[in-house]
Design a protein around this motif. Structure first.
Motif, PDB file in Angstrom:
ATOM      1  N   ALA A 151     -23.065  93.055  -0.548  1.00  0.00           N
ATOM      2  CA  ALA A 151     -24.341  92.345  -0.506  1.00  0.00           C
ATOM      3  C   ALA A 151     -25.239  92.823   0.629  1.00  0.00           C
ATOM      4  O   ALA A 151     -26.467  92.874   0.474  1.00  0.00           O
ATOM      5  CB  ALA A 151     -24.091  90.837  -0.354  1.00  0.00           C
ATOM      6  N   ALA A 152     -24.621  93.171   1.768  1.00  0.00           N
ATOM      7  CA  ALA A 152     -25.400  93.445   2.967  1.00  0.00           C
ATOM      8  C   ALA A 152     -25.519  94.921   3.302  1.00  0.00           C
ATOM      9  O   ALA A 152     -26.483  95.338   3.953  1.00  0.00           O
ATOM     10  CB  ALA A 152     -24.782  92.707   4.163  1.00  0.00           C
ATOM     11  N   TYR A 153     -24.534  95.738   2.878  1.00  0.00           N
ATOM     12  CA  TYR A 153     -24.484  97.124   3.324  1.00  0.00           C
ATOM     13  C   TYR A 153     -23.750  97.950   2.266  1.00  0.00           C
ATOM     14  O   TYR A 153     -22.670  98.487   2.522  1.00  0.00           O
ATOM     15  CB  TYR A 153     -23.759  97.184   4.674  1.00  0.00           C
ATOM     16  CG  TYR A 153     -23.830  98.475   5.441  1.00  0.00           C
ATOM     17  CD1 TYR A 153     -24.617  99.538   5.033  1.00  0.00           C
ATOM     18  CD2 TYR A 153     -23.076  98.627   6.612  1.00  0.00           C
ATOM     19  CE1 TYR A 153     -24.652 100.711   5.745  1.00  0.00           C
ATOM     20  CE2 TYR A 153     -23.103  99.795   7.332  1.00  0.00           C
ATOM     21  CZ  TYR A 153     -23.898 100.839   6.902  1.00  0.00           C
ATOM     22  OH  TYR A 153     -23.935 102.012   7.610  1.00  0.00           O
ATOM     23  N   PRO A 154     -24.334  98.070   1.077  1.00  0.00           N
ATOM     24  CA  PRO A 154     -23.611  98.688  -0.046  1.00  0.00           C
ATOM     25  C   PRO A 154     -23.262 100.156   0.174  1.00  0.00           C
ATOM     26  O   PRO A 154     -22.338 100.670  -0.452  1.00  0.00           O
ATOM     27  CB  PRO A 154     -24.568  98.513  -1.231  1.00  0.00           C
ATOM     28  CG  PRO A 154     -25.897  98.256  -0.622  1.00  0.00           C
ATOM     29  CD  PRO A 154     -25.651  97.556   0.672  1.00  0.00           C
ATOM     30  N   VAL A 169     -14.022  92.022  13.199  1.00  0.00           N
ATOM     31  CA  VAL A 169     -14.233  90.605  13.485  1.00  0.00           C
ATOM     32  C   VAL A 169     -15.320  90.100  12.540  1.00  0.00           C
ATOM     33  O   VAL A 169     -16.101  90.892  11.987  1.00  0.00           O
ATOM     34  CB  VAL A 169     -14.648  90.352  14.953  1.00  0.00           C
ATOM     35  CG1 VAL A 169     -13.582  90.843  15.921  1.00  0.00           C
ATOM     36  CG2 VAL A 169     -15.991  91.025  15.250  1.00  0.00           C
ATOM     37  N   GLY A 170     -15.375  88.782  12.366  1.00  0.00           N
ATOM     38  CA  GLY A 170     -16.378  88.221  11.479  1.00  0.00           C
ATOM     39  C   GLY A 170     -16.709  86.790  11.823  1.00  0.00           C
ATOM     40  O   GLY A 170     -15.981  86.128  12.576  1.00  0.00           O
ATOM     41  N   VAL A 171     -17.830  86.328  11.294  1.00  0.00           N
ATOM     42  CA  VAL A 171     -18.265  84.939  11.457  1.00  0.00           C
ATOM     43  C   VAL A 171     -18.287  84.284  10.087  1.00  0.00           C
ATOM     44  O   VAL A 171     -18.898  84.812   9.140  1.00  0.00           O
ATOM     45  CB  VAL A 171     -19.667  84.859  12.093  1.00  0.00           C
ATOM     46  CG1 VAL A 171     -20.164  83.417  12.101  1.00  0.00           C
ATOM     47  CG2 VAL A 171     -19.647  85.406  13.510  1.00  0.00           C
ATOM     48  N   ARG A 172     -17.608  83.158   9.981  1.00  0.00           N
ATOM     49  CA  ARG A 172     -17.602  82.373   8.749  1.00  0.00           C
ATOM     50  C   ARG A 172     -18.373  81.074   8.964  1.00  0.00           C
ATOM     51  O   ARG A 172     -18.409  80.529  10.068  1.00  0.00           O
ATOM     52  CB  ARG A 172     -16.179  82.053   8.317  1.00  0.00           C
ATOM     53  CG  ARG A 172     -15.387  83.250   7.809  1.00  0.00           C
ATOM     54  CD  ARG A 172     -14.002  82.822   7.306  1.00  0.00           C
ATOM     55  NE  ARG A 172     -13.230  83.950   6.801  1.00  0.00           N
ATOM     56  CZ  ARG A 172     -13.301  84.397   5.550  1.00  0.00           C
ATOM     57  NH1 ARG A 172     -14.103  83.777   4.669  1.00  0.00           N
ATOM     58  NH2 ARG A 172     -12.582  85.434   5.160  1.00  0.00           N
ATOM     59  N   ALA A 179     -20.973  87.431   8.324  1.00  0.00           N
ATOM     60  CA  ALA A 179     -21.263  88.609   9.151  1.00  0.00           C
ATOM     61  C   ALA A 179     -19.957  89.223   9.610  1.00  0.00           C
ATOM     62  O   ALA A 179     -18.929  88.548   9.712  1.00  0.00           O
ATOM     63  CB  ALA A 179     -22.126  88.229  10.352  1.00  0.00           C
ATOM     64  N   ALA A 180     -20.013  90.518   9.880  1.00  0.00           N
ATOM     65  CA  ALA A 180     -18.820  91.227  10.336  1.00  0.00           C
ATOM     66  C   ALA A 180     -19.229  92.465  11.113  1.00  0.00           C
ATOM     67  O   ALA A 180     -20.369  92.951  11.006  1.00  0.00           O
ATOM     68  CB  ALA A 180     -17.934  91.617   9.152  1.00  0.00           C
ATOM     69  N   ALA A 181     -18.295  92.975  11.891  1.00  0.00           N
ATOM     70  CA  ALA A 181     -18.447  94.262  12.576  1.00  0.00           C
ATOM     71  C   ALA A 181     -17.063  94.861  12.706  1.00  0.00           C
ATOM     72  O   ALA A 181     -16.078  94.137  12.882  1.00  0.00           O
ATOM     73  CB  ALA A 181     -19.095  94.092  13.950  1.00  0.00           C
ATOM     74  N   GLU A 203     -28.859  86.345   3.394  1.00  0.00           N
ATOM     75  CA  GLU A 203     -29.253  84.934   3.500  1.00  0.00           C
ATOM     76  C   GLU A 203     -29.055  84.379   4.905  1.00  0.00           C
ATOM     77  O   GLU A 203     -29.503  83.263   5.195  1.00  0.00           O
ATOM     78  CB  GLU A 203     -28.441  84.096   2.512  1.00  0.00           C
ATOM     79  CG  GLU A 203     -28.676  84.454   1.049  1.00  0.00           C
ATOM     80  CD  GLU A 203     -27.722  83.718   0.124  1.00  0.00           C
ATOM     81  OE1 GLU A 203     -26.934  82.884   0.626  1.00  0.00           O
ATOM     82  OE2 GLU A 203     -27.765  83.979  -1.098  1.00  0.00           O
ATOM     83  N   ALA A 204     -28.396  85.135   5.795  1.00  0.00           N
ATOM     84  CA  ALA A 204     -28.064  84.601   7.117  1.00  0.00           C
ATOM     85  C   ALA A 204     -28.627  85.444   8.253  1.00  0.00           C
ATOM     86  O   ALA A 204     -28.226  85.262   9.411  1.00  0.00           O
ATOM     87  CB  ALA A 204     -26.542  84.495   7.259  1.00  0.00           C
TER      88      ALA A 204
END
Length: 267
Positions: A151-154, A169-172, A179-181, A203-204
């Protein structure tokens, strides 16, 4: 001069450590995780440019970096390497170096990138000033991470093995990964890491989630990493602003290219 195939990891590491900011990927690919998928070529056994052909992903990757003064010998090396390259591959090259491949290859896509580096020991000093807590991701999060990247970085280059090594790591929010990195390469032995796949769901965006992920990941990597870098598109102004606020500085520019053999080529 004939091509020389290099196999000595220690000698390669010593060569790349003369300019670690430029050669973060190569140093990271000396790690046991990536080494079996690498082939290294040069025109001189003890000095000059080195070309890496990496075959660990869906598409082969050619990496051949050099500072401007060393681009001519790099082009000569690439010209000698042409007959041994796959019909289609991705390449990281200094601007204009792809002309050495032009007789046999056409450029399908060109993406100008900045290489940015976080100064030594700065990762542990980053201030977490966002109201989100990024948590480590594991292989259990693989499906959710793939959904987020789609969705964010195809166009992301993603190696699922990095999940098992604690490289993401990610945020839920309400159970949903927003989000993730992660890292493209991370070698505690060489003390280098390259961040990648920093992604926030459309969306975020604008809420600081990417900052939370990058900051948390830098903290996690600080203990065993001396050279921490990333690549960012030159037209991605919001990301460049974020990385600069965190202390990253630009150390080089280069192009990511997708090349394919011409119909009349010999490759």
């Amino acid at each position: 001069m004939p091509l020389i195939s290099l196999h000595d990891r220690a000698a390669l590491a010593a060569r790349f450590r003369t300019d670690p900011a430029l050669h973060l990927f190569e140093l990271g690919d000396l790690d046991d995780t990536h080494w079996p998928n690498t082939a290294w070529y040069t025109a001189s056994a003890d000095h000059g440019p080195v070309a890496l052909l990496y075959s660990g992903g869906d598409t082969p990757v050619l990496l051949a970096f050099a500072r401007p003064a060393d681009v001519p010998p790099l082009e000569a090396l690439l010209g000698d390497l042409r007959p041994f390259l796959p019909r289609r591959f991705t390449a990281g090259l200094p601007d204009g170096a792809e002309r050495a491949l032009a007789p046999d290859y056409a450029v399908e896509r060109r993406t100008p990138l900045l290489r940015m580096l976080l100064p030594d020991r700065a990762a542990a000093d980053l201030v977490r000033d966002v109201p989100y807590e990024a948590q480590p991701l594991t292989t259990a999060d693989l499906a959710d991470l793939r959904t987020l990247l789609a969705a964010a970085y195809p166009e992301a280059w993603f190696d699922p093995r990095m999940l098992s090594g604690g490289g993401y790591v990610g945020v839920r929010e309400n159970g949903r990964l927003l989000a993730a990195a992660g890292v493209h390469v991370h070698s505690p032995a060489q003390r280098v890491a390259v961040l990648g796949n920093v992604a926030t769901h459309p969306e975020a965006r604008g809420r600081g989630l990417a900052r939370a992920c990058v900051t948390a990941l830098c903290h996690r990597l600080a203990a065993d990493t001396d050279h921490l870098g990333l690549n960012v598109r030159t037209d991605n102004a919001p990301a460049i602003r974020l990385y600069r606020r965190l202390g990253f500085t630009t150390v080089a520019t280069y192009n990511e290219l997708v090349l394919s053999a011409r119909a009349s080529g010999t490759a």
